[in-house]
Design a protein around this motif. Structure first.
Motif: not given
Length: 380
Positions: A122-128, A50-54, A9-10, A62-64
């Motif tokens: 800001h670039i978010n990448l999901g890792i748990t 933006t919402a989390p998307i793969a 997400g951004f 989602a960005l546009l």
């Protein structure tokens, strides 16, 4: 192969202003009218998340989508979106509060002034998984300068050339001034609590560095890596390419900790790595792709462009497996022709005025959006 990809997400910060390139603050009105936008402390820029998307095609949409909604709303008021990550034609001598009653904004204005009035991605990448997450934070910290080099877009401030390709990163108040390379989750928790107790951080969000762990209950519950160093990237294709490069590095890291985690695969101490990374960030803020950096493996000198090309080469086999080679393609053009800041600096040296360069870039932003739609990535 979406199932193999991370959620992404951004957080997108944008300046608003006149088609001539001057900044006009209208953030409060935007936030009231458009429910997917929020204000920044200064009213000259706004933010959407933006919402989390793969999947990258869905991520593009989602960005546009919010950006086009905002552009339409602004056009009715003879305003537009501005490129660049600083107040290129603005007035940085004054702070224009978006919410005069917000006590946190009081702190921001009094402590930092307009040093924080910037636009970025800001670039978010999901890792748990905590071990992978903190390995990812370490690796991105040590390579963040390369991502700033690809995205640099702020060579101007107050109608003048600053001498920096990323004036935003040069002026932004990194807080706290020194951040360690976190060994693990416990180290991060203890360090954050120390900063809060000492007043170096006002709250858990007050960690302004190139990359940080993030999640629903910091510092305890974490679910993503947040890359904060990138300047505003107005071309969606370039932003997705930078995102893919980071994601592919993190996917490779998952199964190659011995060779890709700086904690295990560098000859330098964690203290030396933190200092080296900060120095690389500063060098890139000055000359971006032309910078001479020091590699985190052994501290040896390496040209920024060469280092980025090596990373692209390293991730290309995995990109091919995940059908992401085309997503990476714009990076080759950036390496060849330069980032936004470099193109602006070259044109400015040839005699073009900053206002002229901004007006051209404003038109290019619109064309880039159209290109992404006509490429089959329809908003539906």
């Amino acid at each position: 192969m979406t199932s193999s990809l991370l959620l992404k997400g951004f957080e997108v910060e944008l300046f608003t202003g006149l088609p001539s390139g001057q900044n006009v603050g209208i953030a409060s009105e935007v936030a009231d009218a458009l429910d997917d936008f929020v204000t920044e402390p200064d009213r000259r820029n706004v933010e959407y998340i933006t919402a989390p998307i793969a999947d990258y095609q869905q991520l593009n949409e989602a960005l546009l989508r919010p950006r086009l909604r905002l552009r339409t709303w602004l056009a009715r008021r003879d305003l537009t979106l501005l490129p660049g990550s600083t107040l290129s034609l603005g007035d940085s001598s004054r702070f224009e509060r978006s919410d005069p009653t917000n006590p946190y904004h009081d702190l921001i204005e009094s402590a930092y002034g307009t040093r924080v009035v910037t636009a970025s991605i800001h670039i978010n990448l999901g890792i748990t998984d905590p071990d992978w997450l903190f390995a990812a934070v370490r690796l991105v910290r040590c390579e963040a300068a390369l991502l700033l080099a690809l995205s640099a877009s702020s060579p101007f401030l107050d109608g003048r050339a600053t001498g920096h390709h990323s004036q935003r990163w040069q002026q932004f108040p990194l807080t706290p001034a020194q951040v360690p390379l976190f060994r693990n989750h416990s180290h991060y928790i203890d360090w954050v609590q120390e900063q809060l107790a000492s007043g170096a951080m006002q709250n858990e969000r007050h960690l302004w560095t190139s990359v940080r762990p993030n999640g629903p209950n910091r510092p305890h519950e974490l679910n993503r890596v947040e890359l904060r160093i990138c300047d505003l990237v107005t071309d969606p294709a370039e932003l997705l390419a930078i995102t893919a490069l980071v994601e592919l590095r993190l996917l490779l890291l998952k199964d190659n900790r011995e060779s890709l985690d700086p904690l295990f695969s560098s000859s330098l101490s964690t203290e030396e790595l933190a200092a080296l990374s900060d120095a690389n960030d500063a060098s890139v803020a000055y000359s971006s792709l032309n910078a001479e950096l020091h590699g985190w493996k052994d501290g040896q000198r390496i040209r920024c462009r060469d280092w980025i090309q090596t990373l692209i080469d390293d991730v290309t086999p995995l990109a091919s497996t995940l059908n992401l080679e085309q997503v990476l393609t714009p990076l080759h053009a950036v390496l060849k022709s330069g980032n936004q800041a470099m193109r602006w600096v070259e044109a400015y040296a040839e005699g073009h005025q900053i206002s002229e360069l901004l007006q051209t870039a404003i038109a290019e932003m619109k064309e880039q959006e159209k290109a992404r739609l006509t490429a089959g990535l329809s908003l539906g």
